[in-house]
Design a protein around this motif. Structure first.
Motif, PDB file in Angstrom:
ATOM      1  N   ILE A  33     -19.589   5.872   5.437  1.00 46.84           N
ATOM      2  CA  ILE A  33     -19.113   4.428   5.830  1.00 46.84           C
ATOM      3  C   ILE A  33     -19.442   4.650   7.337  1.00 46.84           C
ATOM      4  N   GLU A  34     -20.386   3.779   8.034  1.00 42.98           N
ATOM      5  CA  GLU A  34     -20.528   3.499   9.344  1.00 42.98           C
ATOM      6  C   GLU A  34     -19.284   2.999  10.016  1.00 42.98           C
ATOM      7  N   ASN A  35     -18.926   3.631  11.205  1.00 43.14           N
ATOM      8  CA  ASN A  35     -17.815   3.309  11.788  1.00 43.14           C
ATOM      9  C   ASN A  35     -18.269   2.025  12.733  1.00 43.14           C
ATOM     10  N   THR A  36     -18.223   0.735  12.328  1.00 41.68           N
ATOM     11  CA  THR A  36     -18.587  -0.299  12.987  1.00 41.68           C
ATOM     12  C   THR A  36     -17.288  -1.383  12.890  1.00 41.68           C
ATOM     13  N   PRO A  37     -17.257  -2.369  13.839  1.00 39.97           N
ATOM     14  CA  PRO A  37     -16.238  -3.288  13.671  1.00 39.97           C
ATOM     15  C   PRO A  37     -16.200  -3.879  12.563  1.00 39.97           C
ATOM     16  N   ALA A  38     -17.238  -4.319  12.026  1.00 41.60           N
ATOM     17  CA  ALA A  38     -17.237  -4.923  10.424  1.00 41.60           C
ATOM     18  C   ALA A  38     -16.478  -4.069   9.626  1.00 41.60           C
ATOM     19  N   ARG A  74     -14.554  -1.587  10.093  1.00 42.12           N
ATOM     20  CA  ARG A  74     -13.059  -1.351  10.554  1.00 42.12           C
ATOM     21  C   ARG A  74     -12.090  -2.614  10.021  1.00 42.12           C
ATOM     22  N   ARG A  75     -12.841  -3.664  10.001  1.00 40.45           N
ATOM     23  CA  ARG A  75     -11.930  -4.845   9.241  1.00 40.45           C
ATOM     24  C   ARG A  75     -11.743  -4.647   7.817  1.00 40.45           C
ATOM     25  N   VAL A  76     -12.645  -3.984   7.043  1.00 40.31           N
ATOM     26  CA  VAL A  76     -12.742  -3.688   5.672  1.00 40.31           C
ATOM     27  C   VAL A  76     -11.814  -2.642   5.407  1.00 40.31           C
ATOM     28  N   PHE A  77     -11.935  -1.506   6.159  1.00 47.84           N
ATOM     29  CA  PHE A  77     -11.322  -0.078   5.962  1.00 47.84           C
ATOM     30  C   PHE A  77     -10.383   0.060   6.917  1.00 47.84           C
ATOM     31  N   SER A  78      -9.083  -0.484   6.974  1.00 50.01           N
ATOM     32  CA  SER A  78      -8.203  -0.493   8.334  1.00 50.01           C
ATOM     33  C   SER A  78      -7.860   1.271   8.591  1.00 50.01           C
ATOM     34  N   ASN A  79      -7.986   2.090   7.650  1.00 50.27           N
ATOM     35  CA  ASN A  79      -7.572   3.447   8.251  1.00 50.27           C
ATOM     36  C   ASN A  79      -8.767   3.933   8.968  1.00 50.27           C
ATOM     37  N   MET A  80      -9.798   3.342   9.334  1.00 52.78           N
ATOM     38  CA  MET A  80     -10.794   3.952  10.036  1.00 52.78           C
ATOM     39  C   MET A  80     -10.533   3.654  11.591  1.00 52.78           C
ATOM     40  N   GLU A  81      -9.440   2.841  11.881  1.00 54.79           N
ATOM     41  CA  GLU A  81      -9.256   2.518  13.104  1.00 54.79           C
ATOM     42  C   GLU A  81      -9.252   3.923  14.348  1.00 54.79           C
ATOM     43  N   SER A  82      -8.499   4.879  13.739  1.00 56.39           N
ATOM     44  CA  SER A  82      -8.285   6.212  14.455  1.00 56.39           C
ATOM     45  C   SER A  82      -9.560   7.230  14.472  1.00 56.39           C
ATOM     46  N   LEU A  83     -10.419   6.799  13.792  1.00 54.26           N
ATOM     47  CA  LEU A  83     -11.741   7.729  13.855  1.00 54.26           C
ATOM     48  C   LEU A  83     -12.875   7.422  14.774  1.00 54.26           C
ATOM     49  N   LYS A  84     -13.241   8.542  15.313  1.00 54.74           N
ATOM     50  CA  LYS A  84     -14.207   8.500  16.485  1.00 54.74           C
ATOM     51  C   LYS A  84     -15.639   8.535  16.021  1.00 54.74           C
ATOM     52  N   GLY A  85     -15.806   8.768  14.696  1.00 51.78           N
ATOM     53  CA  GLY A  85     -17.326   8.563  14.206  1.00 51.78           C
ATOM     54  C   GLY A  85     -17.336   7.931  12.888  1.00 51.78           C
ATOM     55  N   ASP A  86     -18.191   8.247  12.304  1.00 50.06           N
ATOM     56  CA  ASP A  86     -18.412   7.555  10.962  1.00 50.06           C
ATOM     57  C   ASP A  86     -17.960   8.775   9.920  1.00 50.06           C
ATOM     58  N   ALA A  87     -17.649   8.250   8.525  1.00 53.53           N
ATOM     59  CA  ALA A  87     -16.833   8.873   7.600  1.00 53.53           C
ATOM     60  C   ALA A  87     -17.768   9.107   6.477  1.00 53.53           C
ATOM     61  N   ILE A  88     -17.391  10.086   5.496  1.00 54.43           N
ATOM     62  CA  ILE A  88     -18.078  10.425   4.431  1.00 54.43           C
ATOM     63  C   ILE A  88     -16.966   9.993   3.581  1.00 54.43           C
ATOM     64  N   ILE A  89     -17.527   9.654   2.177  1.00 55.15           N
ATOM     65  CA  ILE A  89     -16.478   9.073   0.986  1.00 55.15           C
ATOM     66  C   ILE A  89     -16.311  10.379   0.052  1.00 55.15           C
ATOM     67  N   LEU A  90     -15.203  11.023  -0.115  1.00 52.66           N
ATOM     68  CA  LEU A  90     -14.684  11.638  -1.343  1.00 52.66           C
ATOM     69  C   LEU A  90     -14.252  11.030  -2.386  1.00 52.66           C
ATOM     70  N   GLU A  91     -14.244  11.726  -3.465  1.00 53.25           N
ATOM     71  CA  GLU A  91     -13.724  11.302  -4.664  1.00 53.25           C
ATOM     72  C   GLU A  91     -12.240  11.608  -4.750  1.00 53.25           C
ATOM     73  N   ASP A  92     -11.434  10.837  -5.532  1.00 51.13           N
ATOM     74  CA  ASP A  92      -9.991  11.269  -5.689  1.00 51.13           C
ATOM     75  C   ASP A  92     -10.020  12.317  -7.188  1.00 51.13           C
ATOM     76  N   GLU A  93      -9.179  12.548  -7.604  1.00 56.51           N
ATOM     77  CA  GLU A  93      -9.035  13.351  -9.008  1.00 56.51           C
ATOM     78  C   GLU A  93      -9.597  12.382 -10.161  1.00 56.51           C
ATOM     79  N   SER A  94      -9.502  11.265 -10.033  1.00 60.07           N
ATOM     80  CA  SER A  94      -9.964  10.306 -11.132  1.00 60.07           C
ATOM     81  C   SER A  94     -11.185   9.779 -11.166  1.00 60.07           C
ATOM     82  N   GLY A  95     -12.004  10.190  -9.831  1.00 64.98           N
ATOM     83  CA  GLY A  95     -13.321   9.938  -9.547  1.00 64.98           C
ATOM     84  C   GLY A  95     -13.584   8.799  -8.729  1.00 64.98           C
TER      85      GLY A  95
END
Length: 114
Positions: free
Chosen positions: A86-91, A93-114
């Protein structure tokens, strides 16, 4: 890649391969993601590593917290990730509220159910 600079004669794990292809992301709504052909990429990477004149220790795992910890605890010389990010852009951050504190982009991991 300069294979000689990696000192491949020693080490617990030479190459760690984490892959993640979740079907949906839980955010303010469920967002579907395109499936990735990570099995083809794993095979391609392994095939390319076969030219290295050493017996390489390779480990693959689904990119969950447990999978990441399992591979990282073996101190791989190379860690390869295949998955979505996920590219850390204003758009975003509106969808992924937990990205507010990130300084860079994020990779998406899976949870135990996929």
């Amino acid at each position: 890649l300069d294979v000689n600079a990696l000192d491949l004669k020693e080490g617990n794990l030479h190459f760690g391969f984490l892959f993640s292809s979740p079907v949906v992301i839980k955010n303010s709504k469920l967002t579907t993601l395109p499936l990735l052909d990570y099995s083809q990429e794993i095979q391609s990477v392994i095939q390319n590593l076969e030219v290295v004149p050493y017996e390489l220790k390779i480990k693959t795992s689904v990119a969950t917290k447990a999978g990441f910890t399992s591979i990282a605890s073996e101190y791989p010389r190379i860690l390869h990730f295949t998955g979505h990010g996920i590219e850390n852009t204003p758009a975003q951050r509106r969808v992924f509220s937990n990205m507010e504190s990130l300084k860079g982009d994020a990779i998406i991991l899976e949870d135990e159910s996929g």
